[in-house]
Design an enzyme around this catalytic site. Structure first.
Site, PDB file in Angstrom:
ATOM      1  N   GLU A  37      40.325  68.094 -18.662  1.00  0.00           N
ATOM      2  CA  GLU A  37      40.042  68.706 -17.367  1.00  0.00           C
ATOM      3  C   GLU A  37      39.814  67.656 -16.283  1.00  0.00           C
ATOM      4  OE1 GLU A  37      40.610  71.623 -16.696  1.00  0.00           O
ATOM      5  OE2 GLU A  37      40.684  72.546 -18.664  1.00  0.00           O
ATOM      6  N   TYR A 120      34.683  74.061 -10.977  1.00  0.00           N
ATOM      7  CA  TYR A 120      35.891  74.363 -11.742  1.00  0.00           C
ATOM      8  C   TYR A 120      35.787  73.819 -13.172  1.00  0.00           C
ATOM      9  CZ  TYR A 120      40.145  73.769 -14.145  1.00  0.00           C
ATOM     10  OH  TYR A 120      41.047  73.781 -15.161  1.00  0.00           O
ATOM     11  N   ASP A 138      40.665  77.428  -9.482  1.00  0.00           N
ATOM     12  CA  ASP A 138      41.390  76.212  -9.112  1.00  0.00           C
ATOM     13  C   ASP A 138      42.505  76.604  -8.138  1.00  0.00           C
ATOM     14  OD1 ASP A 138      43.197  77.524 -10.730  1.00  0.00           O
ATOM     15  OD2 ASP A 138      44.007  75.673 -11.557  1.00  0.00           O
TER      16      ASP A 138
END
Length: 360
Positions: A37, A120, A138
């Site tokens: 991520e 996020y 996102d």
DNA sequence: AATGCGGGGGG
DNA sequence: CCCCCAGCATT
């Protein structure tokens, strides 16, 4: 209810037509999810893929990353951009390996508290690794939801952000947050794309507000215009005894933690040539002494376009008679140069076949 | 609320 | 040339 329809259709699409495959899909190890991520923040999947593989290979567990040398990690990150991500990655790895004895935080709030982890990334880790009911928001999600629900509030404002976040929470499938989040991002990347979305075959087409109002290409709305700043760097490639002098960039400017040559930023409207002449006496002499150097030549102007800046640079090769006095610059053998992380612009220069050029 | 931070790819 | 991308930290 539109949100019910949306969630239902999304899950059907995911079960039937979604064939997107990525190495971290279905991954349950929070360390690897976190790694993927952070790498993917503001980064295309295709671009981040190779970096993810390299990082997992080099550092299979968080303790491996925590124990690594800074420069080695930055070398692996080299070229990916947004280098503060790498800095925070290291800091967080050491925090988890040290203070938390290698145990990854398992609540949304604790995950959110990690350096380099925002809303996020915290939602992504919480849902993918621990199955917690947090909806990711996102770029994909903002685009899909603003189109389907016809939201014309600019998404780069607090209000727009708030509206879309609320919608995202309403649509979340609390029975399987991980699958839902993954499906929505896949859908945004594969069907509801930024340009030329596949509306003809879209499972939402009967109720998509943007499609009905012919506003698909106008949504989502962004209020801010991109402004690009011009900058120019004049670099001295100071050679001594088969090596050159470099230093690590620190501070809050671009390319933090990467290396550069002896450098000087000059006014952007200069091409570095006139300025080089002016500086020659003052700057060169101050660094190397009155006659301790020979100017070998100057490179053409190199250019790199970033999102927020256009950076140009000229490289002037200098031969030194004597080593540089101890200071912020370190001497590095030519053969070792490739082991240091450099900005793309400097690597372009270093890898160019010819580095001579005209004299001042 | 606004700004700065990389780099690559596509129209 | 422009915009966009699995955003975040700082001010």
């Amino acid at each position: 209810m539109q949100t019910r329809f949306f969630t239902q259709k999304l899950l059907e699409w995911n079960a039937g037509e979604n064939t997107r495959q990525m190495p971290w899909k279905g991954e349950k190890d929070p360390y690897k999810i976190w790694l993927s991520e952070v790498i993917l923040q503001q980064t295309r999947v295709e671009q981040g893929l190779a970096y993810y593989e390299r990082f997992v290979d080099a550092f299979p567990r968080v303790a491996d990353l925590a124990a690594a040398q800074d420069d080695r990690v930055f070398k692996l990150w080299e070229g990916l951009g947004y280098y503060s991500r790498c800095k925070n990655l290291l800091q967080t790895a050491r925090y988890i390996a040290g203070e938390l004895q290698g145990r990854f935080p398992d609540t949304y709030q604790d995950i959110l508290g990690l350096k380099g982890v925002g809303s996020y990334t915290a939602s992504a880790i919480a849902s993918f690794a621990f199955g917690l009911p947090h909806a990711v928001v996102d770029g994909n999600v903002l685009r899909v939801l603003s189109r389907f629900f016809g939201i014309d509030t600019p998404i780069d404002t607090t209000e727009g952000r708030s509206v879309l976040t609320a919608l995202a929470d309403q649509c979340l499938d609390k029975d399987d947050p991980a699958a839902y989040n993954q499906a929505l991002m896949d859908f945004g990347a594969v069907v509801c794309k930024p340009v030329r979305p596949a509306c003809d075959t879209c499972p939402f087409k009967s109720r998509c507000v943007a499609l009905k109002q012919e506003k698909v290409d106008l949504l989502p709305i962004k209020s801010k215009r991109l402004v690009r700043k011009d900058r120019f760097f004049l670099y001295l490639v100071a050679e001594y005894n088969n090596g050159v002098y470099i230093r690590k960039r620190t501070g809050k400017d671009i390319w933090q933690q990467l290396f550069e040559f002896i450098g000087h930023e000059v006014p952007a409207d200069e091409d570095g040539e006139d300025y080089g002449r002016q500086l020659k006496k003052r700057w060169f002499t101050a660094l190397f002494g009155k006659d301790g150097f020979t100017v070998l030549g100057a490179s053409p102007v190199y250019r790199q376009l970033l999102t927020h800046q256009q950076v140009k640079a000229r490289f002037v090769r200098i031969h030194l008679e004597r080593p540089l006095a101890d200071g912020e610059y370190i001497w590095v053998d030519r053969k070792e140069l490739a082991t240091y992380p450099f900005p793309r612009l400097l690597n372009d220069y270093l890898n160019a076949p010819i580095q001579a050029g005209q004299l001042f």
